[in-house]
Write a protein that holds these residues in place. Sequence first.
Motif, PDB file in Angstrom:
ATOM      1  N   GLY A 304      50.874  38.255  52.180  1.00  7.55           N
ATOM      2  CA  GLY A 304      51.365  38.592  50.843  1.00  7.55           C
ATOM      3  C   GLY A 304      50.323  38.355  49.765  1.00  7.55           C
ATOM      4  N   SER A 305      49.308  37.500  50.068  1.00  2.53           N
ATOM      5  CA  SER A 305      48.247  37.300  49.069  1.00  2.53           C
ATOM      6  C   SER A 305      47.259  38.465  49.115  1.00  2.53           C
ATOM      7  CB  SER A 305      47.505  35.985  49.343  1.00  2.53           C
ATOM      8  OG  SER A 305      48.349  34.885  49.131  1.00  2.53           O
ATOM      9  N   ARG A 306      46.779  38.878  47.979  1.00  2.00           N
ATOM     10  CA  ARG A 306      45.725  39.872  47.924  1.00  2.00           C
ATOM     11  C   ARG A 306      44.377  39.173  47.775  1.00  2.00           C
ATOM     12  NH1 ARG A 306      46.839  44.887  45.959  1.00  2.00           N
ATOM     13  NH2 ARG A 306      44.737  45.328  46.707  1.00  2.00           N
ATOM     14  N   GLY A 307      43.282  39.855  48.084  1.00  2.00           N
ATOM     15  CA  GLY A 307      41.953  39.266  47.934  1.00  2.00           C
ATOM     16  C   GLY A 307      41.153  40.001  46.864  1.00  2.00           C
ATOM     17  N   HIS A 308      40.516  39.250  45.963  1.00  2.64           N
ATOM     18  CA  HIS A 308      39.581  39.831  44.983  1.00  2.64           C
ATOM     19  C   HIS A 308      38.184  39.386  45.397  1.00  2.64           C
ATOM     20  CE1 HIS A 308      37.647  41.153  41.351  1.00  2.64           C
ATOM     21  NE2 HIS A 308      37.393  39.940  40.922  1.00  2.64           N
ATOM     22  N   ASN A 309      37.300  40.346  45.722  1.00  2.00           N
ATOM     23  CA  ASN A 309      36.066  39.977  46.415  1.00  2.00           C
ATOM     24  C   ASN A 309      34.832  40.683  45.853  1.00  2.00           C
ATOM     25  OD1 ASN A 309      34.271  38.952  48.302  1.00  2.00           O
ATOM     26  ND2 ASN A 309      34.941  40.315  49.969  1.00  2.00           N
ATOM     27  N   PRO A 310      34.461  40.378  44.583  1.00  4.65           N
ATOM     28  CA  PRO A 310      33.203  40.943  44.075  1.00  4.65           C
ATOM     29  C   PRO A 310      32.028  40.266  44.787  1.00  4.65           C
ATOM     30  CG  PRO A 310      34.083  39.365  42.503  1.00  4.65           C
ATOM     31  CD  PRO A 310      35.115  39.500  43.604  1.00  4.65           C
ATOM     32  N   ALA A 311      31.089  41.012  45.293  1.00  4.35           N
ATOM     33  CA  ALA A 311      29.974  40.436  46.055  1.00  4.35           C
ATOM     34  C   ALA A 311      28.938  39.794  45.128  1.00  4.35           C
ATOM     35  CB  ALA A 311      29.307  41.510  46.907  1.00  4.35           C
ATOM     36  N   PHE A 312      28.975  40.185  43.851  1.00  2.00           N
ATOM     37  CA  PHE A 312      27.964  39.693  42.905  1.00  2.00           C
ATOM     38  C   PHE A 312      28.610  39.375  41.563  1.00  2.00           C
ATOM     39  CE2 PHE A 312      24.717  40.846  45.825  1.00  2.00           C
ATOM     40  CZ  PHE A 312      25.120  42.026  46.431  1.00  2.00           C
ATOM     41  N   ASP A 313      27.912  38.622  40.749  1.00  2.00           N
ATOM     42  CA  ASP A 313      28.283  38.500  39.344  1.00  2.00           C
ATOM     43  C   ASP A 313      27.017  38.718  38.513  1.00  2.00           C
ATOM     44  OD1 ASP A 313      28.766  34.860  39.608  1.00  2.00           O
ATOM     45  OD2 ASP A 313      26.903  36.004  39.403  1.00  2.00           O
ATOM     46  N   VAL A 314      27.179  38.757  37.203  1.00  2.00           N
ATOM     47  CA  VAL A 314      26.044  39.033  36.314  1.00  2.00           C
ATOM     48  C   VAL A 314      25.817  37.838  35.405  1.00  2.00           C
ATOM     49  CG1 VAL A 314      25.136  40.503  34.456  1.00  2.00           C
ATOM     50  CG2 VAL A 314      26.403  41.533  36.364  1.00  2.00           C
ATOM     51  N   THR A 315      24.618  37.279  35.502  1.00  2.00           N
ATOM     52  CA  THR A 315      24.208  36.188  34.619  1.00  2.00           C
ATOM     53  C   THR A 315      23.533  36.785  33.386  1.00  2.00           C
ATOM     54  OG1 THR A 315      23.915  34.621  36.453  1.00  2.00           O
ATOM     55  CG2 THR A 315      22.745  34.149  34.392  1.00  2.00           C
ATOM     56  N   PRO A 316      24.068  36.516  32.176  1.00  2.00           N
ATOM     57  CA  PRO A 316      23.428  37.053  30.966  1.00  2.00           C
ATOM     58  C   PRO A 316      21.986  36.581  30.851  1.00  2.00           C
ATOM     59  CG  PRO A 316      25.588  36.133  30.456  1.00  2.00           C
ATOM     60  CD  PRO A 316      25.277  35.727  31.869  1.00  2.00           C
ATOM     61  N   GLY A 317      21.137  37.475  30.369  1.00  2.00           N
ATOM     62  CA  GLY A 317      19.712  37.135  30.234  1.00  2.00           C
ATOM     63  C   GLY A 317      19.486  35.885  29.398  1.00  2.00           C
ATOM     64  N   ARG A 318      20.384  35.623  28.450  1.00  2.00           N
ATOM     65  CA  ARG A 318      20.211  34.442  27.566  1.00  2.00           C
ATOM     66  C   ARG A 318      20.301  33.129  28.341  1.00  2.00           C
ATOM     67  NH1 ARG A 318      25.473  32.696  27.043  1.00  2.00           N
ATOM     68  NH2 ARG A 318      27.060  34.362  27.285  1.00  2.00           N
ATOM     69  N   LEU A 319      20.887  33.190  29.571  1.00  2.00           N
ATOM     70  CA  LEU A 319      21.009  31.973  30.392  1.00  2.00           C
ATOM     71  C   LEU A 319      19.848  31.812  31.369  1.00  2.00           C
ATOM     72  CD1 LEU A 319      24.844  32.050  31.244  1.00  2.00           C
ATOM     73  CD2 LEU A 319      23.684  30.768  29.412  1.00  2.00           C
ATOM     74  N   VAL A 320      18.987  32.826  31.436  1.00  2.00           N
ATOM     75  CA  VAL A 320      17.867  32.787  32.391  1.00  2.00           C
ATOM     76  C   VAL A 320      16.658  32.143  31.707  1.00  2.00           C
ATOM     77  CG1 VAL A 320      16.318  34.148  33.857  1.00  2.00           C
ATOM     78  CG2 VAL A 320      18.718  34.843  33.570  1.00  2.00           C
ATOM     79  N   THR A 321      16.265  30.972  32.197  1.00  2.00           N
ATOM     80  CA  THR A 321      15.118  30.280  31.599  1.00  2.00           C
ATOM     81  C   THR A 321      13.833  31.052  31.875  1.00  2.00           C
ATOM     82  OG1 THR A 321      16.248  28.208  32.135  1.00  2.00           O
ATOM     83  CG2 THR A 321      13.944  28.062  31.419  1.00  2.00           C
TER      84      THR A 321
END
Length: 343
Positions: A304-321
């Motif tokens: 009865g549970s569904r799965g949400h499965n994004p393989a990636f996410d996006v890190t905003p450039g402002r967080l990239v040192t």
Amino acid sequence: MPQELRAVDWTGNSLALIDQTVLPHRTETRRIRDVDDLVDAIRRLVVRGAPAIGAAGAYGVALAMLQGQREGWSREEVLAAVARIRAARPTAVNLMVCVDRVLTRFDDGLDAVLAEAAEVQREDVAANRAMGAFGADWLLKRVGADRPLRVLTHCNTGALATAGWGTALGVIRELHARGRLEVVYADETRPLLQGSRLTAWELVQEGIPHFVQADGAAPGTILRGSVDAAIVGADRIAANGDTANKVGTVGVALACADVGVPFLVAAPTTTVDLSTATGADIHIELRGEDEVLEWAGVRTAPAGSRGHNPAFDVTPGRLVTGLVTERGVLEVSAGELPGDQLK
Ligand SMILES: CSC[C@H]1O[C@H](OP(=O)(O)O)[C@H](O)[C@@H]1O
């Protein structure tokens, strides 16, 4: 040793892929002779990691030509088969870039295609070695060279994910080789466990001290001051520095930003996509629900549970040192990446 292993290798008339779905408990190689089998191998993550699937796609052009010879395909049928390889996974831009590069030699014949694919593979290893040195130099200068470093990483970015050595894990290998690495915190990386199965396997083989941790432990590990830096890979970097990487990465970046720990992205310039303006324009692969609803074929979530499965996410450039490429380390701030330094 793992850093010298080849996740993707050409045998003369087929692709030899280390089957990453059965590591670390079994080391098996899959021989791929047909386009449909290569598409399946990419989609099932038998071969995975942006640069590794780029190399597989590059040799995939030759594979399609050979299968076309065996089966009497027309030029159009061969090119249609190559298009299926190119579209096997949508997020890692290396797949499209490497296939398109090798296709420029298509009308020069099979030998020319194979030579270009071999150059793609050689260049990736060289890029990773250069990234390792640039990244280690930057970290030792930024964090200080008075003691070995404690580094956190997410997913697998080692020899298994590339043509050899690795990207973020290549920087970690370089720190270890210099005697400047105290410990690695390796996120297990659900749902397919690239961290606990693959990164840990590479680290164990080389005697690199590490802890495997739950993905959910990463922010706390960072906020408690247990790491000096985090370094991850990438699947596609947009023109403004927004970075698509394995799901769970953005949580690491947010924690690093909160306490001022450097968050580095290590990727070859083949992963930078200046034609994609921002992270909002990156196609994030949605994978099957069962990958999050079960493990090893055993259902973990209730019916009865569904799965949400994004393989990636996006890190905003402002967080990239910093963005570590084979050209050096770019200190990324919000805004446009210096395209002239990346292509
Ligand atoms: C060196 S790029 C590795 C990159 O690819 C991984 O994704 P997947 O295992 O789904 O191919 C992950 O995003 C890594 O950072």
